[in-house]
Design a protein around this motif. Structure first.
Motif, PDB file in Angstrom:
ATOM      1  N   ASN E  57       0.837  -1.215   0.000  1.00 25.23           N
ATOM      2  CA  ASN E  57       0.000   0.000   0.000  1.00 25.23           C
ATOM      3  C   ASN E  57       0.868   1.258   0.000  1.00 25.23           C
ATOM      4  O   ASN E  57       0.427   2.329   0.381  1.00 25.23           O
ATOM      5  N   ILE E  81      -2.581   7.488  -4.648  1.00 23.09           N
ATOM      6  CA  ILE E  81      -2.396   6.405  -3.674  1.00 23.09           C
ATOM      7  C   ILE E  81      -3.391   6.505  -2.528  1.00 23.09           C
ATOM      8  O   ILE E  81      -3.791   5.501  -1.947  1.00 23.09           O
ATOM      9  N   ASN E  82      -3.819   7.743  -2.208  1.00 24.86           N
ATOM     10  CA  ASN E  82      -4.759   7.886  -1.088  1.00 24.86           C
ATOM     11  C   ASN E  82      -6.071   7.165  -1.378  1.00 24.86           C
ATOM     12  O   ASN E  82      -6.685   6.593  -0.472  1.00 24.86           O
ATOM     13  N   ARG E  85      -5.420   3.367  -1.064  1.00 32.36           N
ATOM     14  CA  ARG E  85      -5.295   2.900   0.326  1.00 32.36           C
ATOM     15  C   ARG E  85      -6.654   2.703   0.987  1.00 32.36           C
ATOM     16  O   ARG E  85      -6.777   1.920   1.929  1.00 32.36           O
ATOM     17  N   ARG E  86      -7.656   3.459   0.524  1.00 34.63           N
ATOM     18  CA  ARG E  86      -8.982   3.288   1.118  1.00 34.63           C
ATOM     19  C   ARG E  86      -9.546   1.908   0.842  1.00 34.63           C
ATOM     20  O   ARG E  86     -10.473   1.464   1.521  1.00 34.63           O
ATOM     21  N   MET E  90      -5.104  -1.982   6.757  1.00 35.23           N
ATOM     22  CA  MET E  90      -3.790  -2.375   7.295  1.00 35.23           C
ATOM     23  C   MET E  90      -3.865  -2.454   8.815  1.00 35.23           C
ATOM     24  O   MET E  90      -4.429  -1.568   9.469  1.00 35.23           O
ATOM     25  N   LEU E 109     -13.860   7.677  11.822  1.00 35.62           N
ATOM     26  CA  LEU E 109     -13.151   8.848  11.314  1.00 35.62           C
ATOM     27  C   LEU E 109     -12.950   8.809   9.799  1.00 35.62           C
ATOM     28  O   LEU E 109     -13.363   9.721   9.078  1.00 35.62           O
ATOM     29  N   ALA E 110     -12.342   7.716   9.318  1.00 34.63           N
ATOM     30  CA  ALA E 110     -12.020   7.657   7.886  1.00 34.63           C
ATOM     31  C   ALA E 110     -13.266   7.589   7.001  1.00 34.63           C
ATOM     32  O   ALA E 110     -13.396   8.397   6.072  1.00 34.63           O
ATOM     33  N   LYS E 113     -14.885  11.147   7.051  1.00 30.90           N
ATOM     34  CA  LYS E 113     -14.088  12.208   6.439  1.00 30.90           C
ATOM     35  C   LYS E 113     -13.933  11.995   4.937  1.00 30.90           C
ATOM     36  O   LYS E 113     -13.843  12.948   4.171  1.00 30.90           O
ATOM     37  N   HIS E 114     -13.876  10.733   4.524  1.00 30.58           N
ATOM     38  CA  HIS E 114     -13.763  10.451   3.091  1.00 30.58           C
ATOM     39  C   HIS E 114     -15.117  10.536   2.400  1.00 30.58           C
ATOM     40  O   HIS E 114     -15.228  10.233   1.222  1.00 30.58           O
ATOM     41  N   ARG E 158     -11.395  -1.010  12.728  1.00 27.08           N
ATOM     42  CA  ARG E 158     -11.178   0.286  12.090  1.00 27.08           C
ATOM     43  C   ARG E 158     -10.848   0.114  10.609  1.00 27.08           C
ATOM     44  O   ARG E 158     -11.341   0.859   9.756  1.00 27.08           O
ATOM     45  N   ALA E 159     -10.012  -0.881  10.311  1.00 23.73           N
ATOM     46  CA  ALA E 159      -9.667  -1.120   8.912  1.00 23.73           C
ATOM     47  C   ALA E 159     -10.876  -1.648   8.146  1.00 23.73           C
ATOM     48  O   ALA E 159     -11.147  -1.244   7.011  1.00 23.73           O
ATOM     49  N   MET E 162     -13.815   0.516   6.442  1.00 25.14           N
ATOM     50  CA  MET E 162     -13.687   1.110   5.110  1.00 25.14           C
ATOM     51  C   MET E 162     -14.116   0.137   4.020  1.00 25.14           C
ATOM     52  O   MET E 162     -13.988   0.445   2.832  1.00 25.14           O
TER      53      MET E 162
END
Ligand SMILES: Nc1ncnc2c1ncn2[C@@H]1O[C@H](COP(=O)(O)OP(=O)(O)OP(=O)(O)O)[C@@H](O)[C@H]1O
Ligand SMILES: Nc1ncnc2c1ncn2[C@@H]1O[C@H](COP(=O)(O)OP(=O)(O)OP(=O)(O)O)[C@@H](O)[C@H]1O
Ligand SMILES: [Mg+2]
Ligand SMILES: [Mg+2]
Lengths: 237, 249, 242, 242, 249
Positions: E57, E81-82, E85-86, E90, E109-110, E113-114, E158-159, E162
């Motif tokens: 990643n 890359i951002n 990574r979503r 990881m 959070l992710a 925010k995304h 958390r991973a 997404m």
């Protein structure tokens, strides 16, 4: 109330021309200059706003437009005339010498005597400072200590940090009255005219101010203000 | 003979901290150390060996009890402990040489400042002692330029330069790499042979056997057993001594 | 462009060349350096003394027997704490004015007053630095000193303080830089330091730009230069162990 | 004794009661707090930005591919370094005068000038503190942020900077105390802060002692009070982990 | 089927530092990971396992070679890359939860925010996932209030929040006290059963045997040997693999 503002710059630690006093619960700058300026603004239809600043900053502030005019018991000198225009004179100032009673300095000439080496207190950037710098310090006849305001210079005289203070006559009287053991020498240092400093470009304001000064002198307003702060019997003495 | 007793300890107590949480490091220790004697103190970690040794020159202030050194009560408030300490040398596990001074300055600092010798006398004495421990050529070096064994030998010399009447050693070889232990023990053996009174806390049982007149076993702030090295090492009487020695040997 | 340059040139001549006005900057610089240098000396000397008292009290007061020694130490410790609180609790310019108008009201040597005033102020900040230095010296050093028969003061003086000062030498050198800037308020009481030198020129020529920038540049050069020296000193100390 | 007391009393009345002179101190105090408070805000905001740029450059510049990103970062890093050197290399009073006489020569709001000037000065010192805070946040936090798809700025803003600021909160609170004292030179350009309030009284009464001591005492009380608050904050932060 | 390949790695190189002193952590690695595959990477310390995983990643910037993820060359400068990574989750050895945010905030959070979900959707999804790992009641807690095993389970959640297409694990149980390893492995096993594509660096051979489709042995920056767990654990062909496994088992 919606009259345009006119900003005056001064250093309000210079009685009786300008100083702080609480009037009707508000910190106010009062004095001859403040009242004359108010009369002029009144006459011309402006609202007066007074900005208190360092004396040395006033000319620059006029040049940059931070203030519309400078009025701080300011003497007309050639150097200053290069930077700003001056109005007609509205008062006469005398630079006098304050000493402690019994001081070895008894006349102005003592300061310029051959081999004299006095420490002279002045207010930074005033005409007193400029004259003493040229006449005495640059000639090697003594040292000039420059204080942020006249009161500090007098304070230094009281505690013997300086031998004498060169300053305008009217504040000098106030200082001497407030501090026992100080006297003003009979011989004055120099006589000079007080005027209002206005930016070179602003000839319009200069003309208006001169017109106002003329009118206000003729109708007795300005003499009355001066009389109020410097009573005639005292002036005569 | 009582005149022979150099140090006499009676009922020595030392507590760290106050009230309920106080650590009672020494719980009434009585001991006599005679002139010229070599006393080795052994015992498990935390048993109070260091504390005992450090009380002898009052690096630790005793909480109770009495210590008589050469007839003077050094625990009394009227005693000038600084003068007493000049007569007792101390060697630390961590050497504690002064890093900002050369070897020679480390050695001569105290004798000169105390006006026991002139600088010349002190220098001469220092060189003589350095010669004895084989480190003459290090006189001008700084401690950071020395090996651990060399540092400890210098620390011994520094103490000896005051011509002390007794030398106190607190695990002088524990901080050394094994190959350097020998050179330090050798210096201590030489010192013993010359008749110095010595109190040594150590785990070096070989040294204890070979050099000491008496071995003292401490545990939990008390002297549990003492005697000649023969008695203690061969025939320990107390259970705790036996345990300790069996783990060690 | 050339007009602009001519303007700058005229300004430069007016502010520095005419009537030798540059001399105000030179004497001002000299006074600034003089005040800073001697104030730092006072600061280090007095600061070290305070640091010794404070660290002695911190380490020993609890364990000490009651008696005159303890009382005296405790007394001096309290004095030092009060000193630190008052000096660190008030602006240096107020302290300067109190020294100038009240305490040394009848002294004419205003540079000396400034030296004393900034020195006493600096001491309060140096004290904390040196105290940190003393605390960082291994306690074994004190024990070795005491076991050689030195009393507490001798041990401090001969053994602990030299090492402590060496450890904090870069921080002390930095105090010089801090003070160099701090003394710029000396003009508040008519002392002719570098800043005041610029003020005098400004008052005479009514052009604020040149004198202020000149003064700022001189300070900047001094600070950059001394910082570079301090950096050198630091690297040297790091490479030597004694 | 009673005579002495009467003298003190008369002095007190003259300096503070007569003509309501105490009000100079009150408005001065108000201005001092106003300048300090807003200057600290500017200092923390700008200082944090500088700290982010500097620490980003320190960590990544070497490893970055050549390209516009690298050029831009390197450019801003150089700007920040220059800023730090200049601001830390010159006395705050000179900076204040340059803002007052040159940059904002035509502004009339001198308190605002003081706020900006002290704020920009403070930023240079805050930047180093915050940078330390950023460097102390575990690199794993950045990696976790990046691996969730946040870009560098988002990661900094959402994850690293909040933790960094929390770590250095006591130091930032302390900056308030430092600035409180530092703003005492505002009177150099005729701003009516607390110090100037005392000066005005002194100019009217010619008795230096009372006004100076009163001003010093007010500063002292403020500093002691805020220091106590900072101490409390520190203890609280130490006892909480998040 | 080629359509089945999710990640294709060709000639992957990673050097740390430059010139002579450069550490060549990866020396040309080729690998394919197919949709739904569970790949376990093993090898001695310093062999490049973490570096390999982190290149996938681009947490480490590859020095050379190519990585194609779902048909896109993620090593090309034009790749965002951002966004990539979503789509890859990881999990780190040190958990790396955000200590200043609650468990729920860590998880949402992710996605929020995304703008992948509204806050309500994200909260609902987070509670669902927390329920799956048995930590619903910790939603409002801060990381500092959790045990290591709980932290790692939250990190996995958390991973997962997404909705990634592949999960990368770098020794997820190495920093845990032994009694907590099981609960984390259980979550990973559940995940495997649901069909998630997983790349796992681990020393948990039991997990590898039970869950993985393929085991890859790395040494000195290269893939030395790979095969089914049966092949590798029972019948390792390469000498270095044999050595490694013999020391481990
Ligand atoms: N300065 C001190 N403060 C508090 N407790 C201490 C202090 N010095 C020693 N102690 C405690 O006193 C007890 C005896 O310690 P001491 O150092 O005398 O043991 P020791 O026999 O020398 O052990 P070792 O072989 O580990 O050096 C221990 O419980 C120790 O923790
Ligand atoms: N950031 C870095 N800078 C320099 N060298 C690094 C860096 N990261 C890893 N290395 C080096 O790259 C090589 C491979 O490291 P890597 O962390 O990938 O090994 P590993 O197989 O994960 O080992 P471990 O089982 O110990 O985690 C090692 O020699 C390591 O020292
Ligand atoms: Mg011990
Ligand atoms: Mg790894």
């Amino acid at each position: 109330a919606d009259k345009p503002e006119l900003h005056m710059g001064t250093n309000a630690n210079f009685p009786p021309y300008e100083y702080h006093e609480y009037v009707d619960d508000a910190d106010t700058i009062v004095g001859i200059d403040a009242e004359v300026a108010a009369a002029i603004c009144d006459y011309l239809g402006y609202t007066l706003v007074i900005d208190d600043m360092e004396f040395g900053a006033i000319i620059t502030a006029v040049q940059t437009g931070k203030i519309d005019f400078g009025m701080a018991g300011m003497t007309v000198t050639d150097e200053r005339k290069e930077s700003v225009n001056f109005s007609d004179t509205y008062a006469t100032g005398i630079q006098v010498i304050i000493v402690k009673e019994g001081s070895a300095i008894t006349t102005a000439d003592d300061l310029f005597a051959e081999g004299a080496n006095h420490i002279i207190g002045v207010q930074e950037s005033t005409t007193g400072d400029l004259y003493c710098t040229w006449d005495i310090e640059d000639e090697g006849l003594g040292t000039v200590d420059r204080y942020k305001n006249g009161a500090d210079a007098v304070q230094a005289l009281v505690t013997d940090k300086v031998d004498c203070v060169v300053i305008d006559n009217e504040p000098a009287k106030a200082f001497v009255a407030a501090n026992e053991g100080l006297i003003i020498l009979d011989t004055e240092y120099v006589t000079e005219d007080y005027a209002i400093a206005i930016a070179k470009e602003n000839t319009e304001l200069l003309e208006k101010v001169n017109e106002a000064l003329k009118a206000l002198t003729e109708d007795g307003t300005i003499p009355a203000i001066i009389e109020k702060y410097i009573p005639a019997e005292e002036a005569a003495e | 003979m009582t005149t022979n007793v150099l140090i006499k300890v009676t009922g020595l107590e030392k507590h760290f901290g106050k009230g309920e949480n106080a650590v009672r490091a020494l719980r009434g220790v009585d001991a006599e150390i005679t002139q010229g004697e070599k006393l080795v103190v052994i015992g498990p970690s935390g048993s109070g060996k260091s504390t005992f040794l450090r009380c002898l020159n009052r690096l630790e202030e005793p909480t109770g009890g009495q210590i008589i050194f050469d007839g003077v009560d050094i625990t009394s408030p009227s005693c000038d402990i600084n003068h007493v300490r000049r007569r007792m040398g101390m060697v630390f596990q961590q050497f504690n040489l002064f890093p900002h001074k050369t070897v020679l300055q480390n050695i001569t600092l105290a004798p000169v400042k105390h006006k026991l010798m002139t600088r010349e006398q002190a220098n001469a004495r220092a060189m003589e002692l350095l010669n004895r421990v084989g480190l003459v050529e290090k006189a001008a070096a700084y401690p950071s330029q020395l090996s651990g064994g060399q540092k400890q030998r210098i620390a011994i010399v520094r103490a000896l330069a005051m011509n002390p009447e007794v030398m106190l050693f607190d695990e002088p070889t524990s901080a050394l790499d094994p190959e350097m232990v020998g050179e330090v023990l050798q210096v201590m053996k030489d010192l013993a042979r010359e008749g110095m009174t010595m109190v040594v806390v150590t785990h070096e049982m070989g040294f204890a056997r070979e050099v000491s007149d008496r071995v003292m076993f401490m545990d939990e702030g008390r002297i549990v057993e003492q005697g000649t090295p023969g008695d203690i090492f061969v025939n320990p009487q107390n259970k705790r001594t036996q345990d300790f020695l069996s783990k060690l040997l | 462009m050339s007009e602009w340059f001519d303007g700058i040139k005229a300004q430069f001549i007016l502010n520095f060349v005419e009537k030798s006005r540059w001399r105000y900057l030179l004497t001002g610089l000299f006074n600034t350096l003089k005040i800073t240098f001697f104030a730092v000396l006072i600061g280090i000397a007095l600061g070290t003394v305070i640091a010794i008292v404070r660290s002695t009290a911190d380490r020993n007061l609890n364990a000490m027997r009651h008696g005159p020694g303890r009382t005296i130490l405790s007394f001096f410790d309290k004095i030092c704490r009060l000193y630190l609180t008052v000096v660190r609790g008030t602006p240096v310019v107020i302290q300067l004015m109190i020294f100038y108008y009240v305490i040394f009201a009848s002294s004419r040597n205003s540079v000396l007053i400034a030296i004393i005033s900034f020195g006493l102020n600096s001491a309060a900040y140096v004290a904390e630095v040196v105290r940190g230095g003393i605390m960082s010296v291994d306690i074994g050093q004190t024990e070795a000193g005491r076991s050689l028969g030195f009393n507490y003061v001798q041990t401090m003086w001969l053994i602990v303080v030299p090492q402590a000062l060496k450890n904090v030498l870069p921080a002390l050198a930095n105090e010089f830089i801090v003070l160099l800037k701090e003394t710029s308020v000396a003009g508040y009481v008519a002392i002719k330091d570098l800043t005041k030198g610029g003020d005098i020129i400004r008052g005479a020529t009514y052009s604020p730009f040149m004198p202020l920038i000149a003064v700022a540049l001189i300070y900047l050069v001094l600070v950059v230069f001394f910082s570079w020296l301090v950096g050198k000193l630091e690297r040297r100390l790091r490479n030597s162990d004694h």
